[in-house]
Write an enzyme that holds these catalytic residues in place. Sequence first.
Site, mmCIF file in Angstrom:
data_model
loop_
_atom_site.group_PDB
_atom_site.id
_atom_site.type_symbol
_atom_site.label_atom_id
_atom_site.label_comp_id
_atom_site.label_asym_id
_atom_site.label_seq_id
_atom_site.Cartn_x
_atom_site.Cartn_y
_atom_site.Cartn_z
ATOM 1 C CG ASP A 61 -1.652 -1.129 1.527
ATOM 2 O OD1 ASP A 61 -1.472 -2.267 0.853
ATOM 3 O OD2 ASP A 61 -2.138 -1.309 2.772
ATOM 4 C CD GLU A 244 -6.955 -5.085 4.010
ATOM 5 O OE1 GLU A 244 -6.455 -5.730 4.808
ATOM 6 O OE2 GLU A 244 -6.820 -4.995 2.446
HETATM 7 C C1 FRU Z 1 -3.835 -3.486 2.751
HETATM 8 C C2 FRU Z 1 -3.486 -4.086 4.062
HETATM 9 C C3 FRU Z 1 -3.683 -2.910 5.182
HETATM 10 C C4 FRU Z 1 -2.568 -3.194 6.015
HETATM 11 C C5 FRU Z 1 -1.477 -3.715 5.219
HETATM 12 C C6 FRU Z 1 -0.308 -4.581 5.711
HETATM 13 O O1 FRU Z 1 -3.357 -4.097 1.599
HETATM 14 O O2 FRU Z 1 -3.724 -5.299 4.332
HETATM 15 O O3 FRU Z 1 -4.941 -3.159 5.564
HETATM 16 O O4 FRU Z 1 -2.373 -2.130 6.740
HETATM 17 O O5 FRU Z 1 -1.978 -4.044 3.952
HETATM 18 O O6 FRU Z 1 0.709 -4.677 5.015
#
Ligand code: FRU
Length: 520
Positions: A61, A244
């Site tokens: 992300d 998310e």
């Molecule tokens: C989304 C996610 C988020 C989390 C991160 C962990 O892709 O699952 O929810 O904070 O990646 O790397």
Amino acid sequence: MSLQQKVYLITPIAQNRHFMSRIIIALLLFISSTAVAQKPSYKEQHRPQYHFSPPSKWMNDPNGMVFYKGEYHLFYQYYPDSTVWGPMHWGHAVSKDMLHWQHLPIALYPDSLGLIFSGSVVVDKNNTSGLKKGAEQPLVALYTYHDLKKEKAGKEMDFQYQGMAYSLDKGRNWTKYAGNPVIKNNGVKDFRDPKVIWHEASKHWVMVLAVADRIDFYRSENLKEWSFSSSFGKDEGSHGGVWECPDLVEMTVEGTNNKKWVLIVSIGNGGPNGGSATQYFTGDFDGRNFVNSNSKETMHWLDHGPDNYAGVTWSNTGNQKLFLGWMSNWNYAQVVPTRSWRSAMTIPRTLYLKNAAGGYRLYSKPVRNLETLRQQQHTLSVTKPTLTNGLNELILSFDLSRAAATDFGISFTNEENELLKVGFNKEQNQFYIDRSKAGDNSFSKLFTGSAVAPRLLSSNIVKLHVFIDHSSIEVFGDDGSVVLTSLFFPKQPLKSVQLFSDKEGLSLQQAVLYQLKSTW
Ligand code: FRU
């Protein structure tokens, strides 16, 4: 020490020439691999040429996107020790145009409270946090701590909570807040990805947090103490996967003075073309509660393609809403056939809100800065291919009222006969990308062949604005009312571009191709 010096130092200890040459080769390989790690070549197979990708190793992300003093900051979920997901850090880069990036040292490392998951950064202009010391305004990061040990122990579910860090030198150095965590968890397994905005009307900070199958809103006066306001979404929109990476954006409806709020929510599974995807809600927000302007069942997708996830907007960009997403899909992100690095971001996009097709709709358009990458211009043809450098922007419009064709678009090929198609199907009234023959798809059964997206508008002119890089295609249909982003992994770049049509009589209004230059 130079490379020659390093090689020279070992020669006296080597008796046997054969043995010595082996050592030298090993050493040279070692030196060249560390050199790659420090200074990526960006010439590897599949490496994007004008998209952001990390210097090496794993990325997911985008995090903490903030604009401050002429610099766009991009932090990102980063695991510097492997090309698969692992203990998360915040990698960091800055850019003046969102296209040419300078890599900076890792901004946030895991600590005794946990790994550093996704989150956001704000500019604390009024020093509400009281953290300001010198001339610079504090940049304040709110992120999720993930306590891996606690998760593995499997007894308690409160292993995610929110932390804070700040920088007083334009994002170069970060200090974790001594009072962490700033928001504790009372037993929910998924409790993460804080996005913070300044709510001008109520003069408060607002945090949107993804909590399993809903969004929780919090508010604060100083970024350190937070109180819960409300929840939204348990039975609204799409719930194919965990919620998310939310974002909350106030937008002016194009052509009016009306303001509406857009709540962006990524879901881990159940996207329109499989796997992870990003949906959005439009509505009103009073600083505490979000009220959806649509029915609970309505689902809107920010991007219909399989490869745009966890995207949010840059903070502190005024009325301009600039978006960027992680260009992959949790279904196969960790097994895609790239070697020294994994994953890239989408091109930056400007978001617009329009009243279209009976409701408020989020449009995405490539940022204007991308025009600075244009080089040679060509006019595309149906009869013969145009040979390019494989890095292209295409602008096309077709007149449906005068065309016999019902299925038409653009094909991209190479000498290996690999083929990628992007098109429009009149009968099904949908845009599509077909990557089924575009290269390696052996690494995952979930790497699906084609992605489709229903058309939103009904005018006779169908428009396509397309960006293709070495391993990605981004399609903005009808001025960005429909978007599709997709990865593909050919043996060689797809440099041969041609129009196709199922019937003679493709009524073209415009078919322009620009070769783009690399930004690396
Ligand atoms: C989304 C996610 C988020 C989390 C991160 C962990 O892709 O699952 O929810 O904070 O990646 O790397």
